[in-house]
Design an enzyme around this catalytic site. Structure first.
Site, PDB file in Angstrom:
ATOM      1  CG  ASN A  76      45.902  16.874  -3.598  1.00 48.73           C
ATOM      2  OD1 ASN A  76      46.928  17.281  -3.079  1.00 48.73           O
ATOM      3  ND2 ASN A  76      45.378  15.943  -4.449  1.00 48.73           N
ATOM      4  CE  LYS A  89      46.175  17.504  -7.932  1.00 46.40           C
ATOM      5  NZ  LYS A  89      45.972  17.095  -9.593  1.00 46.40           N
ATOM      6  CG  HIS A 134      44.498  11.743  -6.279  1.00 44.35           C
ATOM      7  ND1 HIS A 134      45.248  12.468  -8.030  1.00 44.35           N
ATOM      8  CD2 HIS A 134      43.735  13.180  -6.023  1.00 44.35           C
ATOM      9  CE1 HIS A 134      44.803  13.290  -7.651  1.00 44.35           C
ATOM     10  NE2 HIS A 134      44.041  14.133  -7.637  1.00 44.35           N
ATOM     11  CD  GLU A 191      47.444  13.605  -9.587  1.00 41.18           C
ATOM     12  OE1 GLU A 191      48.203  13.673  -8.636  1.00 41.18           O
ATOM     13  OE2 GLU A 191      47.020  14.052 -10.119  1.00 41.18           O
ATOM     14  CD  GLU A 241      40.373  15.384  -6.896  1.00 36.44           C
ATOM     15  OE1 GLU A 241      40.343  16.945  -7.148  1.00 36.44           O
ATOM     16  OE2 GLU A 241      41.234  14.769  -7.361  1.00 36.44           O
ATOM     17  N   GLY A 253      43.908  19.564 -13.749  1.00 33.11           N
ATOM     18  CA  GLY A 253      45.613  19.763 -14.442  1.00 33.11           C
ATOM     19  C   GLY A 253      45.454  20.146 -15.405  1.00 33.11           C
ATOM     20  CB  SER A 295      40.685  22.574 -14.372  1.00 32.77           C
ATOM     21  OG  SER A 295      41.975  22.175 -14.590  1.00 32.77           O
TER      22      SER A 295
END
Ligand code: 13P
Length: 249
Positions: free
Chosen positions: A10, A12, A90, A92, A161, A167, A206
């Protein structure tokens, strides 16, 4: 039950045409047991050369089939640009675009109907984990899609996730991830027993060249959804190489 692993990148809101070339060059050289998927910003999709080694995906898809939805991308637009998969839900997007479980369920339906494979992302916040609500949160995220549409499970990929691992450099441990993956598979069994054994459950958060091999030994971890490390071609290739069916516990 052996499942073909899937290692997904991904990107992003990152990536350039130069990165496409660098990643393709490195991936062309490796022999991996896993299927490979790259989800770049949609504007980059047409710049990937045709490949039977690396599939492409969107990072999101509209719940609508077509029409007056400024800024959105339909499944058919993504497909025309070369995608065969799309990330959906996702964290985010749940957080910054306020996507609800109901909207995410609609997106999964639209994607599958159009022939895109959804990679449904689920996961808990740090606070939810600390309050021991991980299973409750994930069961709800899965139910939102599969309770009313169990037939979509066989066409789906799930990505676990944990938000606290995205991150942050702090991956879930292999044991923590396995525990939740096994839970996810259990929940999915209540919707479609056969499909639950076939569906691939990816771990994301991560993942890097150092921690991926141990994660991949776990029986219910069928691959990875990689963010930051997927922007480094050599590291992403190493993650792909680290998936070895023979090392499964
Ligand atoms: P990182 O690998 O950068 O933690 O990102 C994970 C992720 O969000 C992939 O979708």
């Amino acid at each position: 039950m052996s499942r073909k692993a899937l290692i997904a990148a991904n990107w992003k809101m990152n990536g350039t045409k130069a990165l496409i070339e660098a990643v393709n060059n490195v991936l062309a050289e490796i022999d991996t047991e896993a299927e490979l998927l790259i989800c770049p910003p949609a504007t980059l999709l047409p710049f990937f050369p045709p490949s039977n080694k690396v599939a492409l995906g969107g990072q999101d898809v509209s719940a609508a089939v077509s029409g007056a939805y400024t800024g959105q991308l339909s499944a058919s637009l993504l497909k025309e640009a070369g995608a065969t998969y799309s990330l959906i839900g996702h964290s985010e997007r749940r957080q910054y675009q306020f996507e609800t479980d109901a909207l995410i369920a609609e997106k999964v339906v639209t994607a599958v109907t159009a022939g895109l494979t959804p990679v449904l992302c689920v996961g808990e916040t740090l606070q939810e984990r600390q309050q021991e609500k991980t299973q409750q949160v994930i069961a709800k995220q899965l139910a939102a899609v599969y309770a009313s549409h169990p037939e979509l499970l066989v066409k789906s990929v799930i990505a676990y996730e944990p938000i606290w691992a995205i991150g942050t450099g702090e991956s879930a441990t292999p044991e923590q991830a396995q525990e939740t993956h096994a839970f996810i598979r259990d929940v999915l069994q209540s919707y479609d027993n056969v499909a639950a054994q076939q569906v691939r459950i990816l771990y994301g958060g991560s993942v890097n060249a150092e921690n991926s091999a141990a994660l991949f030994t776990q029986p219910d971890i069928d691959g990875a959804l990689v963010g930051g490390a997927s922007l480094k071609p050599d590291e992403f290739a190493q993650i792909c190489l680290n998936y070895q069916t023979s090392a499964k516990e």
